[in-house]
Design a protein around this motif. Structure first.
Motif, short mmCIF file in Angstrom:
data_model
loop_
_atom_site.label_atom_id
_atom_site.label_comp_id
_atom_site.label_asym_id
_atom_site.label_seq_id
_atom_site.Cartn_x
_atom_site.Cartn_y
_atom_site.Cartn_z
N LEU A 159 81.54 47.90 33.64
CA LEU A 159 82.03 46.54 33.83
C LEU A 159 83.51 46.50 34.16
O LEU A 159 84.30 47.34 33.70
CB LEU A 159 81.77 45.71 32.57
N GLY A 160 83.89 45.54 34.95
CA GLY A 160 85.29 45.36 35.30
C GLY A 160 85.45 44.08 36.09
O GLY A 160 84.52 43.28 36.18
N TYR A 161 86.62 43.90 36.66
CA TYR A 161 86.86 42.70 37.46
C TYR A 161 87.89 43.00 38.53
O TYR A 161 88.66 43.96 38.45
CB TYR A 161 87.34 41.54 36.57
N ASP A 162 87.90 42.16 39.53
CA ASP A 162 88.87 42.23 40.62
C ASP A 162 89.66 40.93 40.56
O ASP A 162 89.16 39.88 40.95
CB ASP A 162 88.13 42.37 41.96
N LEU A 163 90.89 40.99 40.04
CA LEU A 163 91.68 39.77 39.83
C LEU A 163 91.89 39.02 41.13
O LEU A 163 91.80 37.79 41.17
CB LEU A 163 93.02 40.12 39.18
N ASP A 164 92.15 39.74 42.20
CA ASP A 164 92.36 39.07 43.50
C ASP A 164 91.12 38.31 43.93
O ASP A 164 91.21 37.20 44.47
CB ASP A 164 92.74 40.10 44.57
N ALA A 165 89.95 38.90 43.67
CA ALA A 165 88.69 38.23 44.05
C ALA A 165 88.44 37.01 43.18
O ALA A 165 87.91 36.00 43.66
CB ALA A 165 87.53 39.22 43.94
N VAL A 166 88.79 37.10 41.90
CA VAL A 166 88.65 35.95 41.00
C VAL A 166 89.52 34.80 41.50
O VAL A 166 89.07 33.65 41.57
CB VAL A 166 89.05 36.35 39.56
N VAL A 167 90.75 35.12 41.86
CA VAL A 167 91.68 34.10 42.36
C VAL A 167 91.20 33.54 43.69
O VAL A 167 91.23 32.33 43.93
CB VAL A 167 93.10 34.67 42.49
N LYS A 168 90.71 34.42 44.57
CA LYS A 168 90.23 33.99 45.88
C LYS A 168 89.07 33.00 45.73
O LYS A 168 89.01 31.99 46.45
CB LYS A 168 89.79 35.20 46.69
N ARG A 169 88.16 33.28 44.81
CA ARG A 169 87.04 32.35 44.59
C ARG A 169 87.56 31.01 44.10
O ARG A 169 87.13 29.95 44.56
CB ARG A 169 86.06 32.93 43.57
N SER A 170 88.51 31.05 43.17
CA SER A 170 89.08 29.83 42.62
C SER A 170 89.73 28.98 43.71
O SER A 170 89.54 27.77 43.81
CB SER A 170 90.11 30.18 41.55
N ARG A 171 90.53 29.64 44.59
CA ARG A 171 91.19 28.91 45.67
C ARG A 171 90.19 28.36 46.67
O ARG A 171 90.37 27.28 47.25
CB ARG A 171 92.21 29.80 46.39
N GLY A 172 89.11 29.10 46.89
CA GLY A 172 88.07 28.65 47.81
C GLY A 172 87.38 27.39 47.31
O GLY A 172 87.08 26.47 48.09
N VAL A 173 87.11 27.35 46.00
CA VAL A 173 86.50 26.16 45.40
C VAL A 173 87.42 24.96 45.58
O VAL A 173 86.99 23.86 45.97
CB VAL A 173 86.20 26.40 43.91
N ALA A 174 88.71 25.15 45.30
CA ALA A 174 89.68 24.06 45.44
C ALA A 174 89.76 23.58 46.89
O ALA A 174 89.80 22.38 47.16
CB ALA A 174 91.06 24.51 44.95
N LYS A 175 89.79 24.52 47.84
CA LYS A 175 89.88 24.16 49.26
C LYS A 175 88.67 23.37 49.71
O LYS A 175 88.78 22.37 50.44
CB LYS A 175 90.03 25.42 50.10
N GLN A 176 87.50 23.78 49.26
CA GLN A 176 86.26 23.09 49.63
C GLN A 176 86.29 21.64 49.16
O GLN A 176 85.95 20.72 49.91
CB GLN A 176 85.06 23.81 49.02
N LEU A 177 86.72 21.43 47.92
CA LEU A 177 86.71 20.08 47.36
C LEU A 177 87.83 19.22 47.94
O LEU A 177 87.68 18.01 48.10
CB LEU A 177 86.81 20.14 45.84
N SER A 178 88.97 19.83 48.26
CA SER A 178 90.05 19.09 48.89
C SER A 178 89.60 18.54 50.24
O SER A 178 89.88 17.38 50.59
CB SER A 178 91.29 19.98 49.08
N GLY A 179 88.87 19.37 51.00
CA GLY A 179 88.33 18.91 52.27
C GLY A 179 87.33 17.78 52.07
O GLY A 179 87.25 16.85 52.88
N GLY A 180 86.60 17.83 50.95
CA GLY A 180 85.64 16.77 50.64
C GLY A 180 86.32 15.44 50.40
O GLY A 180 85.79 14.38 50.77
#
Length: 463
Positions: free
Chosen positions: A76-97
């Motif tokens: 088990l582990g994580y990719d911090l950059d990928a976690v942040v990228k997903r978070s920013r993607g969610v925000a961008k999607q909803l901002s466009g909405g």
């Protein structure tokens, strides 16, 4: 020539854009002015991206407990950059909405800085220059920003506000979080779950000071169990920064000690965005960076309203949205009920989650109520046990004479979803009798809400 509108909203956050849409639905000609991004801080730098990051931490936490569920998960582990990228993607999607919703409702969007040029007159300065706008009603929904204490100014490297914490360049190893409100605790929970050695400092005598004391104590117990260090009744007096290390001078019990960290997150409150609006020129009163309003969000200046964070506590997106609807309906000639602060739920999305509405036990007693208190632990609920979430409690506060539900407070899995049941109950002015008679489905976590009510009157069944 100036554009003319029935209503102009300054700010396109959860208060502003909702206000604008509701006004347009009611037949008003509406413009919404925004200087940064549609959706405001909540959607772009607050509520939504933090929840996306916390979801990643929650999934990791569950994966680490795989063997408890008869499962295997290795490496088990994580990719911090990928976690942040997903978070920013969610925000961008909803901002466009939000942009789509405003366009759909025929709201004119003006990107730029707004400033009053007189009663009902505004200038909007953006990339294309300055234009004039006039309106019969102006709603200020400019929100707020992080409070910065002297000597603890963010530098983007070692000392962060929520903005830097949402797009971290690195994973903290030793983290200090100053402030244990919702923002501080959520970031402490996120980084602690990902492995940071986390210390939380709270100036009040307990963490989560706005929550019921009993609930806060249970939450603290879980945070400590997860490895956090909690310092209550403590003050960070000074930060020394040198070579990637921050030495914090922390006063506890009258004695000052020093501790070293590589990262500090300051979460010590917010200040309203009132600068540059020309409020003084038109006579709008500002008190400690927040616009003074009445229960209907009127500023005292004819035709000028203020909603959301800039208008004071509680600083919550859903409060701003409902104030926006109320104000739009009043401007359109309606007579809505005022938004009552004591009926607005609060939610903190840490592990475990925390949710509440109404008066705490202490506040109810201070207000002169004779109270009946009900409690029910997650340990007594079948669904909680099946989920592997036996830690938590539901607590209800009733007026002993009338049976009025004065408040409800929860800590545990998914309580941020459960609290709405009690919010509806308070809105409908329900008493213990209706809540006892209501049938709660089995097996669900919501059954604990029923049992807590029963417990307040000595009738609990399953514990």
């Amino acid at each position: 020539m100036a554009q003319s509108f029935d209503m102009v909203v300054i700010g396109a956050g959860p208060g502003g854009y909702v206000c604008a849409i509701r006004g347009a639905q009611l037949g008003l000609k509406v413009a919404c002015i925004e200087r940064e991004a549609l959706g405001g801080i909540c959607l772009n730098w607050g509520c939504i991206p933090t929840k996306a990051m916390l979801r990643s931490a929650e999934v990791l936490h569950l994966m680490e407990r795989a063997t408890e569920f008869g499962l295997k998960a290795e490496g088990l582990g994580y990719d911090l950059d990928a976690v942040v990228k997903r978070s920013r993607g969610v925000a961008k999607q909803l901002s466009g909405g939000v942009g789509h919703l405003l366009k759909k409702n025929k709201v004119t969007v003006l990107m730029g800085e707004a400033k009053f040029a007189g009663p009902g007159k505004l200038t909007v300065t953006g990339e294309k220059g300055t234009e004039e706008v006039t309106a019969k009603a102006v709603v200020i929904a400019t929100g707020a920003r992080a409070r910065v204490l002297p000597g603890m100014e963010p530098d983007g490297e070692a000392v962060w506000t929520y903005r830097e914490a949402l797009v971290p360049k690195r994973m903290p190893k030793k983290l200090l979080v100053i402030g244990s409100g919702a923002i501080g605790i959520e970031f402490a929970s996120f980084f602690n779950t990902l492995g940071a050695e986390t210390t939380v400092v709270e100036v009040m005598d307990r963490i989560l000071p706005v929550e019921d004391a009993e609930i806060a104590a249970l939450a603290k117990k879980q945070f400590v169990k997860q490895g956090m260090t909690i310092l209550e009744g403590a003050t960070v007096k000074k930060l020394d920064r040198k070579g990637g290390t921050v030495t914090a001078h922390i006063e506890v019990d009258g004695k000052t000690e020093t501790r070293d960290f590589d990262t500090v997150i300051s979460a010590v409150g917010i200040v309203g965005n009132v600068e540059g609006l020309g409020l003084e020129e038109i006579g709008v009163t500002v008190d400690r960076t927040h616009i003074v309003v009445d229960e209907y969000c009127r500023t005292g200046v004819e035709g000028v309203w203020a909603i959301g964070d800039v208008a004071g506590a509680p600083w919550l997106a859903h409060k701003a949205s409902h104030e926006g609807v109320m104000v739009a309906e009043m401007i359109a000639g309606g007579q809505p009920h005022p938004v009552r602060p004591e009926s607005i739920p609060g939610c903190t999305y840490c592990q475990p989650q925390i949710a509440s509405v109404g008066l705490t036990e202490a506040k109810a007693k201070e207000a002169g109520h004779e109270v009946k208190i009900g409690r029910f632990p997650f340990l007594g609920n079948g669904k909680a046990i099946a989920l592997g979430e036996p830690e938590g409690m539901v607590k209800t506060v009733f007026d002993a004479k009338s049976g009025e539900l004065l408040g409800a407070h929860m800590v545990g899995a998914e309580v941020t979803e459960l609290i709405q049941g009690y919010v509806i109950g308070r809105t409908l002015e329900t008493t213990e009798a209706e809540l006892m008679q209501a049938v709660f489905p089995h097996p669900t976590l919501s059954e604990m809400m029923h049992e807590s009510v029963l417990d307040a009157y000595g009738r609990t069944i399953h514990f």
